[in-house]
Design a protein around this motif. Structure first.
Motif, mmCIF file in Angstrom:
data_model
loop_
_atom_site.group_PDB
_atom_site.id
_atom_site.type_symbol
_atom_site.label_atom_id
_atom_site.label_comp_id
_atom_site.label_asym_id
_atom_site.label_seq_id
_atom_site.Cartn_x
_atom_site.Cartn_y
_atom_site.Cartn_z
ATOM 1 N N ARG A 202 0.823 -1.201 0.000
ATOM 2 C CA ARG A 202 0.000 0.000 0.000
ATOM 3 C C ARG A 202 0.860 1.255 0.000
ATOM 4 O O ARG A 202 0.573 2.221 -0.722
ATOM 5 C CB ARG A 202 -0.927 -0.002 1.209
ATOM 6 N N THR A 203 1.947 1.240 0.793
ATOM 7 C CA THR A 203 2.839 2.390 0.851
ATOM 8 C C THR A 203 3.490 2.652 -0.495
ATOM 9 O O THR A 203 3.554 3.797 -0.966
ATOM 10 C CB THR A 203 3.932 2.166 1.911
ATOM 11 N N MET A 204 3.972 1.585 -1.137
ATOM 12 C CA MET A 204 4.617 1.743 -2.438
ATOM 13 C C MET A 204 3.616 2.200 -3.494
ATOM 14 O O MET A 204 3.953 3.002 -4.378
ATOM 15 C CB MET A 204 5.276 0.432 -2.860
ATOM 16 N N ARG A 205 2.380 1.712 -3.391
ATOM 17 C CA ARG A 205 1.346 2.124 -4.347
ATOM 18 C C ARG A 205 1.046 3.609 -4.208
ATOM 19 O O ARG A 205 0.937 4.329 -5.210
ATOM 20 C CB ARG A 205 0.083 1.290 -4.127
ATOM 21 N N VAL A 206 0.933 4.068 -2.973
ATOM 22 C CA VAL A 206 0.673 5.489 -2.729
ATOM 23 C C VAL A 206 1.828 6.339 -3.236
ATOM 24 O O VAL A 206 1.627 7.381 -3.869
ATOM 25 C CB VAL A 206 0.440 5.733 -1.224
ATOM 26 N N ASP A 207 3.073 5.881 -2.980
ATOM 27 C CA ASP A 207 4.241 6.637 -3.432
ATOM 28 C C ASP A 207 4.313 6.706 -4.952
ATOM 29 O O ASP A 207 4.653 7.750 -5.524
ATOM 30 C CB ASP A 207 5.524 5.993 -2.882
ATOM 31 N N LEU A 208 3.981 5.592 -5.604
ATOM 32 C CA LEU A 208 4.039 5.560 -7.064
ATOM 33 C C LEU A 208 2.996 6.489 -7.680
ATOM 34 O O LEU A 208 3.281 7.246 -8.616
ATOM 35 C CB LEU A 208 3.833 4.133 -7.565
ATOM 36 N N LEU A 209 1.777 6.460 -7.148
ATOM 37 C CA LEU A 209 0.734 7.350 -7.660
ATOM 38 C C LEU A 209 1.064 8.811 -7.370
ATOM 39 O O LEU A 209 0.807 9.693 -8.207
ATOM 40 C CB LEU A 209 -0.618 6.978 -7.043
ATOM 41 N N ARG A 210 1.638 9.058 -6.209
ATOM 42 C CA ARG A 210 2.027 10.430 -5.871
ATOM 43 C C ARG A 210 3.089 10.932 -6.849
ATOM 44 O O ARG A 210 3.054 12.080 -7.296
ATOM 45 C CB ARG A 210 2.558 10.486 -4.440
ATOM 46 N N SER A 211 4.031 10.043 -7.192
ATOM 47 C CA SER A 211 5.075 10.412 -8.143
ATOM 48 C C SER A 211 4.482 10.714 -9.512
ATOM 49 O O SER A 211 4.877 11.689 -10.173
ATOM 50 C CB SER A 211 6.093 9.273 -8.260
ATOM 51 N N ARG A 212 3.516 9.901 -9.948
ATOM 52 C CA ARG A 212 2.897 10.136 -11.249
ATOM 53 C C ARG A 212 2.097 11.422 -11.264
ATOM 54 O O ARG A 212 2.079 12.150 -12.261
ATOM 55 C CB ARG A 212 2.018 8.945 -11.632
ATOM 56 N N ARG A 213 1.432 11.736 -10.160
ATOM 57 C CA ARG A 213 0.684 12.996 -10.092
ATOM 58 C C ARG A 213 1.638 14.188 -10.118
ATOM 59 O O ARG A 213 1.329 15.226 -10.721
ATOM 60 C CB ARG A 213 -0.191 13.022 -8.840
ATOM 61 N N ALA A 214 2.805 14.036 -9.483
ATOM 62 C CA ALA A 214 3.795 15.119 -9.504
ATOM 63 C C ALA A 214 4.301 15.357 -10.923
ATOM 64 O O ALA A 214 4.484 16.505 -11.350
ATOM 65 C CB ALA A 214 4.962 14.776 -8.572
ATOM 66 N N VAL A 215 4.522 14.275 -11.673
ATOM 67 C CA VAL A 215 4.941 14.402 -13.075
ATOM 68 C C VAL A 215 3.869 15.123 -13.879
ATOM 69 O O VAL A 215 4.166 15.984 -14.709
ATOM 70 C CB VAL A 215 5.236 13.009 -13.675
ATOM 71 N N ALA A 216 2.610 14.781 -13.630
ATOM 72 C CA ALA A 216 1.504 15.409 -14.352
ATOM 73 C C ALA A 216 1.424 16.903 -14.031
ATOM 74 O O ALA A 216 1.229 17.732 -14.930
ATOM 75 C CB ALA A 216 0.197 14.717 -14.002
ATOM 76 N N ARG A 217 1.571 17.249 -12.757
ATOM 77 C CA ARG A 217 1.520 18.667 -12.375
ATOM 78 C C ARG A 217 2.675 19.447 -12.996
ATOM 79 O O ARG A 217 2.507 20.592 -13.423
ATOM 80 C CB ARG A 217 1.529 18.798 -10.853
ATOM 81 N N LYS A 218 3.864 18.817 -13.055
ATOM 82 C CA LYS A 218 5.022 19.471 -13.684
ATOM 83 C C LYS A 218 4.764 19.672 -15.183
ATOM 84 O O LYS A 218 5.094 20.734 -15.751
ATOM 85 C CB LYS A 218 6.261 18.600 -13.478
ATOM 86 N N ALA A 219 4.189 18.673 -15.837
ATOM 87 C CA ALA A 219 3.882 18.797 -17.265
ATOM 88 C C ALA A 219 2.904 19.934 -17.515
ATOM 89 O O ALA A 219 3.067 20.722 -18.461
ATOM 90 C CB ALA A 219 3.319 17.475 -17.788
#
Length: 294
Positions: A202-219
């Motif tokens: 669950r922790t890794m899943r949350v971290d991975l989704l958070r990372s993808r959302r950060a990439v989206a916000r940067k884009a």
């Protein structure tokens, strides 16, 4: 000076496409070339030589009337309108003309064009998507022209996406731009995470989704920077789901007049890749789609 090539056929959709282009924002010195490809008619031999000649003459007269009307209508909005008439297979001839004239953008029907002869989206539009070296705008048959575009701009922060943003920035008469980026579902990564303990997974899943959302916000932030100075209203939205479906769904929800997307994007883990997504978007969208190529 911009050069645009508009490909027409003999269907009812050509009239609507011309109406759309008459109101499409463009630089004052844009040169428009109208292209029609005359397909050889399979006239039965029973008609005889005279009958075959008469049918071809009628076809030629109809096409000439179509092109004359298209030129007259477009001349009300564009200073320079040229006309080209070719004979042969539509997809091949359109690509030949593109190579000869090197337009900045090609405009064609999305569906319905050449349908009577079996040339639906799967042939002409697909070949233009695959082989046209310039930007491509595909217009559906039910498009309604109007002033003041609402544009949905899909981005992943890649060079092609930022190039698409630059094109949107230069359009005149845009009343609103909605910048969207899609956060992909975990997909295959979920199967890997399921091998770990529940809390760790669950922790890794949350971290991975958070990372993808950060990439989206940067884009989105990089894209908005390119759009700086645009007079129209700009909104930003981070979407979730499969890229093409999420983008098209957002365009329908926001009643976008035009959907703009780059032809290619990053691949792998660096960003949300647009790559083949532009092709899927063109197939699914119900509004005009502008695919920006290098």
């Amino acid at each position: 000076m911009m050069r645009w090539l508009i490909a027409l056929d003999e269907s009812e959709f050509s009239e609507r496409l011309i109406g759309w282009m008459r109101t499409f924002p463009h630089p004052k010195d844009t040169v428009v070339t109208v292209l029609h490809v005359l397909e050889p008619l399979a006239v039965p031999e029973t008609a005889g030589a005279k009958g075959q000649q008469l049918v071809r003459q009628q076809q030629g007269a109809m096409v000439e009337a179509l092109l004359d009307r298209a030129r007259a209508l477009l001349a009300q909005s564009f200073e320079t309108v040229d006309v080209i008439l070719r004979e042969g297979v539509p997809s091949q001839e359109i690509l030949h003309v593109i190579q000869e004239h090197r337009p900045d953008m090609v405009v064609s029907g999305m569906r319905g064009f050449y349908q009577a002869a079996g040339f639906a989206f799967g042939s002409v539009s697909q070949r233009l998507l695959a082989y046209a070296p310039c930007s491509l705008m595909l217009v559906p048959g039910k498009v309604t022209p109007g002033l003041g575009l609402r544009v949905l701009l899909a981005t992943d922060g890649s060079p092609d996406a930022l190039r698409a943003a630059g094109l949107v920035r230069d359009l005149t008469g845009v009343r609103e731009i909605v910048v969207v980026c899609v956060v992909r579902p975990l997909g295959a990564a979920q199967a890997v995470l399921d091998r770990f303990q529940h809390d760790e997974s669950r922790t890794m899943r949350v971290d991975l989704l958070r990372s993808r959302r950060a990439v989206a916000r940067k884009a989105i932030a990089d894209t908005v920077e390119v759009l700086k100075g645009v007079p129209g209203n700009i909104r930003t939205v981070v979407l979730a789901g499969h890229q093409a479906e999420a983008i098209v769904r957002a365009a329908r929800r926001d009643e976008a007049d035009l959907l703009v997307i780059g032809a290619r994007g990053f691949t792998g883990v660096k960003a949300v890749a647009l790559g083949s997504v532009s092709r899927a978007v063109a197939q699914l969208a119900t509004c005009p789609v502008l695919i920006v190529k290098p």
